[in-house]
Design a protein around this motif. Structure first.
Motif, mmCIF file in Angstrom:
data_model
loop_
_atom_site.group_PDB
_atom_site.id
_atom_site.type_symbol
_atom_site.label_atom_id
_atom_site.label_comp_id
_atom_site.label_asym_id
_atom_site.label_seq_id
_atom_site.Cartn_x
_atom_site.Cartn_y
_atom_site.Cartn_z
ATOM 1 N N GLY A 7 -12.979 14.223 6.273
ATOM 2 C CA GLY A 7 -14.019 13.553 7.028
ATOM 3 C C GLY A 7 -14.582 14.480 8.098
ATOM 4 O O GLY A 7 -13.914 15.392 8.591
ATOM 5 N N ALA A 8 -15.836 14.232 8.494
ATOM 6 C CA ALA A 8 -16.513 15.131 9.432
ATOM 7 C C ALA A 8 -15.757 15.264 10.756
ATOM 8 O O ALA A 8 -15.660 16.361 11.327
ATOM 9 N N GLY A 9 -15.198 14.159 11.258
ATOM 10 C CA GLY A 9 -14.487 14.208 12.527
ATOM 11 C C GLY A 9 -13.251 15.085 12.472
ATOM 12 O O GLY A 9 -12.970 15.847 13.409
ATOM 13 N N ALA A 10 -12.495 14.993 11.388
ATOM 14 C CA ALA A 10 -11.291 15.813 11.253
ATOM 15 C C ALA A 10 -11.650 17.287 11.122
ATOM 16 O O ALA A 10 -10.984 18.158 11.706
ATOM 17 N N VAL A 11 -12.686 17.580 10.350
ATOM 18 C CA VAL A 11 -13.128 18.968 10.201
ATOM 19 C C VAL A 11 -13.561 19.535 11.553
ATOM 20 O O VAL A 11 -13.214 20.665 11.930
ATOM 21 N N ARG A 12 -14.317 18.729 12.336
ATOM 22 C CA ARG A 12 -14.789 19.168 13.654
ATOM 23 C C ARG A 12 -13.607 19.389 14.607
ATOM 24 O O ARG A 12 -13.575 20.373 15.355
ATOM 25 N N LEU A 13 -12.634 18.484 14.578
ATOM 26 C CA LEU A 13 -11.478 18.604 15.457
ATOM 27 C C LEU A 13 -10.711 19.889 15.165
ATOM 28 O O LEU A 13 -10.340 20.634 16.087
ATOM 29 N N SER A 30 -20.165 17.401 25.048
ATOM 30 C CA SER A 30 -21.274 18.066 24.361
ATOM 31 C C SER A 30 -20.767 18.983 23.248
ATOM 32 O O SER A 30 -21.430 19.166 22.225
ATOM 33 N N LEU A 31 -19.579 19.574 23.438
ATOM 34 C CA LEU A 31 -19.006 20.400 22.383
ATOM 35 C C LEU A 31 -18.699 19.562 21.144
ATOM 36 O O LEU A 31 -18.903 20.014 20.015
ATOM 37 N N TRP A 32 -18.161 18.331 21.366
ATOM 38 C CA TRP A 32 -17.944 17.437 20.219
ATOM 39 C C TRP A 32 -19.287 17.129 19.593
ATOM 40 O O TRP A 32 -19.459 17.272 18.394
ATOM 41 N N ALA A 79 -24.612 17.392 16.844
ATOM 42 C CA ALA A 79 -25.369 18.318 16.004
ATOM 43 C C ALA A 79 -24.965 18.215 14.546
ATOM 44 O O ALA A 79 -25.801 18.343 13.643
ATOM 45 N N ASP A 80 -23.667 17.997 14.301
ATOM 46 C CA ASP A 80 -23.201 17.866 12.920
ATOM 47 C C ASP A 80 -22.670 16.459 12.665
ATOM 48 O O ASP A 80 -21.771 16.261 11.856
ATOM 49 N N ALA A 81 -23.224 15.486 13.381
ATOM 50 C CA ALA A 81 -22.779 14.104 13.209
ATOM 51 C C ALA A 81 -23.007 13.643 11.783
ATOM 52 O O ALA A 81 -23.959 14.057 11.117
ATOM 53 N N SER A 82 -22.128 12.770 11.319
ATOM 54 C CA SER A 82 -22.206 12.304 9.938
ATOM 55 C C SER A 82 -21.853 10.825 9.870
ATOM 56 O O SER A 82 -20.947 10.364 10.557
ATOM 57 N N SER A 83 -22.577 10.105 9.037
ATOM 58 C CA SER A 83 -22.257 8.699 8.788
ATOM 59 C C SER A 83 -21.414 8.538 7.523
ATOM 60 O O SER A 83 -21.072 7.420 7.131
ATOM 61 N N GLU A 84 -21.087 9.657 6.882
ATOM 62 C CA GLU A 84 -20.295 9.635 5.656
ATOM 63 C C GLU A 84 -18.861 9.250 5.975
ATOM 64 O O GLU A 84 -18.193 9.871 6.811
ATOM 65 N N PRO A 85 -18.313 8.219 5.337
ATOM 66 C CA PRO A 85 -16.914 7.859 5.591
ATOM 67 C C PRO A 85 -15.965 8.866 4.963
ATOM 68 O O PRO A 85 -16.278 9.488 3.941
ATOM 69 N N SER A 86 -14.814 9.041 5.599
ATOM 70 C CA SER A 86 -13.784 9.867 4.966
ATOM 71 C C SER A 86 -13.345 9.146 3.696
ATOM 72 O O SER A 86 -13.116 7.945 3.686
#
Length: 364
Positions: free
Chosen positions: A131-137, A281-283, A286-293
């Motif tokens: 998921g986008a959040g895990a990749v970003r973290l 702001s670092l979080w 810019a690469d926000a996603s509505s795609e569910p994991s």
């Protein structure tokens, strides 16, 4: 990186297989589901009809003989994962195995050995890594933007009633390999491990609180990581208010996600430490996603890796770390001892079976 088209098949056409079929259909033509197999030939034919699949078979062996395939999704009950994955590898076909990948650490090591003899690969379906959040973290943590990891909590508190366990293969060591530690919490603590890296020590408890099963229905662990972080892990199938939660406390802020069976960016929150307000702001968006994991994002990552000529994620090495963690959790819970990484060797009873020397309630 050049894209190619991949020929896929599914073995086992029960509930989770639909998520796999949908992920293939949503791949934008990068993969095609060309065949399915199930011991219930009628169910296989019905599944094939639903997804427009040309061929259905009554066994994986028949499917592997008849079809030219790039990879097979293994969606059977857990006790069949290892033999079917070995059969795929011996046929030169990559095996994408649903969780839990095997019933034991020793059984998983047979997959590593089979992979070493094959030009194909074995990978485990642990979709929440993608998921986008895990990749970003993971990206921010690796870049040092969050500071040192200090503390984490990992909760899988779900509810499964007695009807759920009426399915014969559920709730037994012989067919499922374990309780919520193996089949439910694995998603959350695998994501925890993917963020915090190698674990070093586990102290745990496990209990059979309410369900008429052989395995535990609750487990809890205290975990120390090589980087100095500490974490708590809870796995439950007796919790009426269901939740899946991960919280990471870093020097510069807290990053959290709360969901149930899949998250989007909306499920993540970031709380900066005083003086670290730039973390928000670092979080960023810019690469926000509505795609569910879920399986679609995981399969896209698999296809990307195959396009590059690489092993598909989650690799055997990745999964072994998670499987060793599970074995260590059970070993600590059932012996009352602290268990270190690497302590469960090939001759350990907890390598051969997750219940090792036996669950304390087995004679009750």
């Amino acid at each position: 990186m050049s894209q190619r088209d991949y020929r896929a098949a599914i073995v086992g056409t029960g509930g989770i297989a639909h998520a796999h079929a949908q992920a293939v259909q949503d791949s934008g033509g990068r993969a095609e589901l060309v065949a399915v197999a199930d011991v219930d030939a009628g169910r296989a034919a019905e599944f094939a009809g639903k997804y427009g699949v040309r061929n259905s078979y009554a066994s994986a062996e028949e499917l592997l003989r008849a079809e030219e395939l790039d990879f097979v999704h293994l969606c059977t009950p857990p006790q069949l994962h290892a033999p079917l994955a070995v059969a795929c590898l011996e046929a030169g076909v990559t095996a994408l195995v649903e969780k839990p990948p095997t019933l034991s650490l020793a059984e998983f090591d047979t997959l590593i050995e089979a992979e070493s003899r094959s030009g194909a690969h074995v990978a485990t379906v642990l979709q929440h890594r993608f998921g986008a959040g895990a990749v970003r973290l993971r990206r921010l943590a690796a870049a040092g933007e969050l500071g040192r990891p200090l503390l984490a909590t990992c909760l899988t508190q779900w509810y499964r009633d007695e009807d759920y366990y009426a399915v014969p293969w559920r709730g037994t060591w012989e067919s499922e390999g374990g309780g919520p530690t193996m089949g439910h919490g694995i998603h959350q603590f695998d994501l925890l491990l993917s963020v915090l890296g190698p674990w070093s020590e586990v102290t745990a408890v496990a209990a059979r609180q309410a369900r008429p099963v052989d395995t535990e229905d609750v487990s809890m662990a205290l975990v120390t990581f090589e980087n100095g972080a500490v974490a708590t892990v809870v796995n439950s199938v007796v919790s009426p208010r269901q939740t899946s939660e991960l919280r990471f406390d870093y020097e510069r802020g807290t990053v959290e996600v709360e969901h149930l069976y899949g998250y989007t960016d909306d499920d993540w929150t970031v709380t900066p430490a005083p003086g670290q307000e730039n973390l928000t702001s670092l979080w960023g968006a810019a690469d926000a996603s509505s795609e569910p994991s879920g399986h679609r994002g995981w399969l896209a990552a698999v296809l990307d890796a195959l396009d590059r000529g690489e092993k598909p994620p989650v690799t055997a090495a990745d999964t072994r770390r998670t499987m060793e963690f599970i074995a260590a959790l059970y070993a600590s819970a059932f012996t009352g001892e602290r268990v270190r990484a690497g302590q469960i060797t090939a001759d350990s009873p907890f390598a051969l079976r997750m219940d090792g020397t036996g669950a304390p309630w087995r004679n009750q």
